[in-house]
Design a protein around this motif. Structure first.
Motif, PDB file in Angstrom:
ATOM      1  N   TRP A 159     -43.379  28.795  29.669  1.00  0.00           N
ATOM      2  CA  TRP A 159     -42.790  28.942  29.539  1.00  0.00           C
ATOM      3  C   TRP A 159     -41.993  26.943  29.773  1.00  0.00           C
ATOM      4  N   THR A 160     -41.603  26.744  28.713  1.00  0.00           N
ATOM      5  CA  THR A 160     -41.381  25.202  28.657  1.00  0.00           C
ATOM      6  C   THR A 160     -40.476  25.069  28.016  1.00  0.00           C
ATOM      7  N   PRO A 161     -39.029  24.176  28.822  1.00  0.00           N
ATOM      8  CA  PRO A 161     -38.128  23.607  28.102  1.00  0.00           C
ATOM      9  C   PRO A 161     -38.412  23.712  26.366  1.00  0.00           C
ATOM     10  N   LEU A 162     -37.675  23.978  25.863  1.00  0.00           N
ATOM     11  CA  LEU A 162     -37.566  23.913  24.369  1.00  0.00           C
ATOM     12  C   LEU A 162     -37.075  22.655  23.898  1.00  0.00           C
ATOM     13  N   GLY A 163     -36.018  21.571  24.528  1.00  0.00           N
ATOM     14  CA  GLY A 163     -35.514  21.047  24.595  1.00  0.00           C
ATOM     15  C   GLY A 163     -36.400  19.393  25.086  1.00  0.00           C
ATOM     16  N   ALA A 164     -37.106  20.401  26.298  1.00  0.00           N
ATOM     17  CA  ALA A 164     -37.695  18.471  26.939  1.00  0.00           C
ATOM     18  C   ALA A 164     -39.001  18.540  26.230  1.00  0.00           C
ATOM     19  N   LEU A 165     -40.083  19.463  25.587  1.00  0.00           N
ATOM     20  CA  LEU A 165     -41.096  19.726  24.602  1.00  0.00           C
ATOM     21  C   LEU A 165     -40.841  19.178  23.464  1.00  0.00           C
ATOM     22  N   LEU A 166     -39.524  19.542  22.384  1.00  0.00           N
ATOM     23  CA  LEU A 166     -39.157  18.706  21.584  1.00  0.00           C
ATOM     24  C   LEU A 166     -39.066  16.968  21.519  1.00  0.00           C
ATOM     25  N   ALA A 167     -38.415  16.540  23.112  1.00  0.00           N
ATOM     26  CA  ALA A 167     -38.558  15.563  23.247  1.00  0.00           C
ATOM     27  C   ALA A 167     -39.339  14.241  23.124  1.00  0.00           C
ATOM     28  N   GLY A 168     -41.000  15.333  23.448  1.00  0.00           N
ATOM     29  CA  GLY A 168     -42.172  14.627  23.512  1.00  0.00           C
ATOM     30  C   GLY A 168     -43.308  15.298  22.243  1.00  0.00           C
ATOM     31  N   SER A 169     -42.445  15.390  21.456  1.00  0.00           N
ATOM     32  CA  SER A 169     -43.380  15.800  19.906  1.00  0.00           C
ATOM     33  C   SER A 169     -41.656  14.838  18.697  1.00  0.00           C
ATOM     34  N   ASP A 170     -43.420  15.253  17.377  1.00  0.00           N
ATOM     35  CA  ASP A 170     -42.723  14.763  16.625  1.00  0.00           C
ATOM     36  C   ASP A 170     -42.353  15.654  15.645  1.00  0.00           C
ATOM     37  N   ALA A 171     -42.465  17.170  15.123  1.00  0.00           N
ATOM     38  CA  ALA A 171     -42.421  17.729  14.375  1.00  0.00           C
ATOM     39  C   ALA A 171     -42.274  19.362  15.283  1.00  0.00           C
ATOM     40  N   THR A 172     -41.555  19.912  14.493  1.00  0.00           N
ATOM     41  CA  THR A 172     -41.325  21.854  15.260  1.00  0.00           C
ATOM     42  C   THR A 172     -41.382  22.764  14.145  1.00  0.00           C
ATOM     43  N   ILE A 173     -42.219  23.384  14.055  1.00  0.00           N
ATOM     44  CA  ILE A 173     -42.266  24.846  13.763  1.00  0.00           C
ATOM     45  C   ILE A 173     -41.783  25.852  14.007  1.00  0.00           C
ATOM     46  N   HIS A 174     -40.859  26.948  14.205  1.00  0.00           N
ATOM     47  CA  HIS A 174     -40.016  27.592  14.463  1.00  0.00           C
ATOM     48  C   HIS A 174     -39.605  29.058  13.732  1.00  0.00           C
ATOM     49  N   HIS A 175     -39.564  30.146  14.412  1.00  0.00           N
ATOM     50  CA  HIS A 175     -37.870  31.298  13.553  1.00  0.00           C
ATOM     51  C   HIS A 175     -37.361  30.768  13.363  1.00  0.00           C
ATOM     52  N   GLY A 176     -36.094  30.033  13.409  1.00  0.00           N
ATOM     53  CA  GLY A 176     -35.024  29.963  12.954  1.00  0.00           C
ATOM     54  C   GLY A 176     -34.048  30.690  14.070  1.00  0.00           C
ATOM     55  N   GLY A 177     -33.933  31.291  15.201  1.00  0.00           N
ATOM     56  CA  GLY A 177     -32.874  31.615  15.755  1.00  0.00           C
ATOM     57  C   GLY A 177     -31.928  30.622  15.644  1.00  0.00           C
ATOM     58  N   GLY A 199     -30.284  28.677  18.391  1.00  0.00           N
ATOM     59  CA  GLY A 199     -30.230  28.162  19.512  1.00  0.00           C
ATOM     60  C   GLY A 199     -31.532  27.119  19.607  1.00  0.00           C
ATOM     61  N   THR A 200     -32.424  27.585  19.099  1.00  0.00           N
ATOM     62  CA  THR A 200     -34.306  26.683  18.603  1.00  0.00           C
ATOM     63  C   THR A 200     -33.501  26.428  17.503  1.00  0.00           C
ATOM     64  N   THR A 201     -32.659  26.576  16.855  1.00  0.00           N
ATOM     65  CA  THR A 201     -32.542  25.722  15.422  1.00  0.00           C
ATOM     66  C   THR A 201     -31.585  24.484  15.360  1.00  0.00           C
ATOM     67  N   LEU A 202     -30.818  24.806  16.367  1.00  0.00           N
ATOM     68  CA  LEU A 202     -29.760  23.754  17.238  1.00  0.00           C
ATOM     69  C   LEU A 202     -30.532  22.651  17.787  1.00  0.00           C
ATOM     70  N   THR A 203     -30.878  22.836  18.701  1.00  0.00           N
ATOM     71  CA  THR A 203     -32.020  22.442  18.927  1.00  0.00           C
ATOM     72  C   THR A 203     -33.002  21.287  18.778  1.00  0.00           C
ATOM     73  N   ALA A 204     -33.610  21.699  18.246  1.00  0.00           N
ATOM     74  CA  ALA A 204     -34.629  21.191  17.095  1.00  0.00           C
ATOM     75  C   ALA A 204     -33.329  19.922  16.111  1.00  0.00           C
ATOM     76  N   LEU A 205     -32.921  20.422  15.737  1.00  0.00           N
ATOM     77  CA  LEU A 205     -31.440  20.071  15.422  1.00  0.00           C
ATOM     78  C   LEU A 205     -31.056  18.119  16.043  1.00  0.00           C
ATOM     79  N   ASP A 206     -30.291  18.642  17.669  1.00  0.00           N
ATOM     80  CA  ASP A 206     -30.270  17.771  18.024  1.00  0.00           C
ATOM     81  C   ASP A 206     -31.349  16.969  18.446  1.00  0.00           C
ATOM     82  N   SER A 207     -32.808  17.385  18.080  1.00  0.00           N
ATOM     83  CA  SER A 207     -33.034  16.456  18.909  1.00  0.00           C
ATOM     84  C   SER A 207     -34.514  15.428  17.365  1.00  0.00           C
TER      85      SER A 207
END
Length: 386
Positions: free
Chosen positions: A269-287, A289-297
């Motif tokens: 388990w890793t907080p998604l917001g923190a993980l995305l802050a250290g990433s360049d792109a994301t692949i996800h299911h489309g939930g 919370g995940t979608t909005l966190t990705a948009l915020d990133s």
């Protein structure tokens, strides 16, 4: 002022309300989170007082069994013993309604905040004659969907001598204004501030990246129902892509993926917001919370978008131009390996990256949870709260 936050027992749906609840507490107001199952502990871990409104049930196991029993498809209208339409997505509101209402009568909140799926909160507001505030969680819910979920709670309303829900006093829309598909009365925009729980972050997340990093997640519900098979194609794409793939799958069993290439990093388990802050792109299911966190990133995203409200979230991302949505996720590992080309585009398409950054900037300019506290206090006061 006292504010009751009524949420579904799945923390992916409860977490979006946490920043607003914390903002109320920071402003000196009393807060109580009403939910059930493991979500009680997750609310407590966020520093919020919480109460179990359906003790003795295991929502995770019950929901997984229901989903597997219907294989992701709603029962046909004539199916024997079919639950009321919307029952599967009102997320144990009926089971929580009586206890939640009893606790609310004793605690006497001035306002109830609830998600579209947490319609037990709307029942509580109607029973106590106080304002009901809907905290949206994504792109997939409208007043029609909420009415459908309230229809599934008809027995609960009858038990409390109510003909049905009262009006929603405010609809908090957390989607970027340029992407919003909501036209509900009393809409107010609220900035989505990602809350994904706490965690002990690894040092590599802050180090210099030698190659692009792609965060991969299926959220908190889908691995329980489908396992990790929806991302088998990602492992194939990783074998031919000069990038690091981080599998953030919440401790799911990865044995079905076979041997992992050296550039695939599974994490607990890793907080998604923190993980995305250290990433360049994301692949996800489309939930939601995940979608909005990705948009915020501000990162380009590839959204699978299957089941529940995920197609609506995926469609919004595609329409904004900040992400890719495969027409048939099940075919991504097919003979022509279309998943490999999508990953290449995800990393190289500058138009996606530009739209993603612009969307994040738009979200940053929305009213914050701290801004919203004052407005909701005024709303409660107008309804007689003291």
């Amino acid at each position: 002022m006292r504010v009751l936050f009524a949420g579904p027992p799945f923390f992916g749906l409860l977490y979006p309300m946490v920043p607003l609840a914390q903002a109320f507490r920071a402003a000196g107001h009393e807060v109580l989170v009403a939910t059930c199952g493991r979500a009680v502990g997750h609310a407590a871990a966020a520093g919020l007082p919480a109460v179990d409104c359906a003790p003795g049930i295991d929502p995770d196991a019950l929901y997984a069994a229901m989903e597997k029993g219907r294989q992701g498809k709603p029962p046909s209208p004539g199916e024997k013993n079919a639950p009321p339409k919307g029952k599967g997505f009102s997320f144990f509101s009926d089971e929580m309604a009586d206890t939640m209402t009893g606790i609310a009568r004793s605690w006497r909140p001035h306002l109830v905040v609830h998600t579209p799926n947490g319609v037990a909160g709307q029942l509580v507001a109607a029973a106590l004659g106080i304002p009901s505030v809907l905290h949206a969680v994504g792109f997939g819910h409208t007043g029609r969907h909420v009415a459908m979920m309230n229809d599934a709670l008809a027995d609960g309303y009858a038990r409390h001598g109510l003909a049905g829900p009262g009006p929603i006093a405010a609809w908090l829309d957390v989607t970027p204004p340029g992407m919003s598909v909501t036209g509900e009365p009393h809409r107010r925009y609220l900035r989505y501030v990602p809350y994904n729980g706490g965690g002990d972050l690894p040092h590599w997340l802050f180090g210099k990246r030698e190659r692009p990093r792609i965060a991969v997640t299926l959220g908190t519900v889908r691995p329980v129902v489908d396992g990790v098979s929806p991302i088998e194609w990602v492992i194939d794409a990783a074998r031919v892509t000069d990038a690091e793939f981080v599998l953030a799958l919440g401790g799911a069993d990865l044995s079905g993926l076979g041997p992992l290439p050296e550039n695939v990093r599974p994490v607990e388990w890793t907080p998604l917001g923190a993980l995305l802050a250290g990433s360049d792109a994301t692949i996800h299911h489309g939930g939601a919370g995940t979608t909005l966190t990705a948009l915020d990133s501000g990162l380009p995203q590839l959204v699978l978008g299957e089941g529940a409200d995920r197609p609506a979230n995926a469609a919004a991302v595609r329409a904004r131009g900040c992400g890719l949505v495969p027409p048939d996720p099940s075919a991504l590992a097919g003979p022509d390996r279309p998943g490999r080309e999508l990953v290449r585009r995800l990393l190289e398409d500058e138009a996606l990256a530009t739209a993603a950054r612009e969307t994040a900037e738009e979200m940053a300019a929305m009213p914050s949870p701290a801004d919203m506290v004052h407005r909701l206090v005024e709303l409660a006061s107008a309804h007689g709260a003291t």
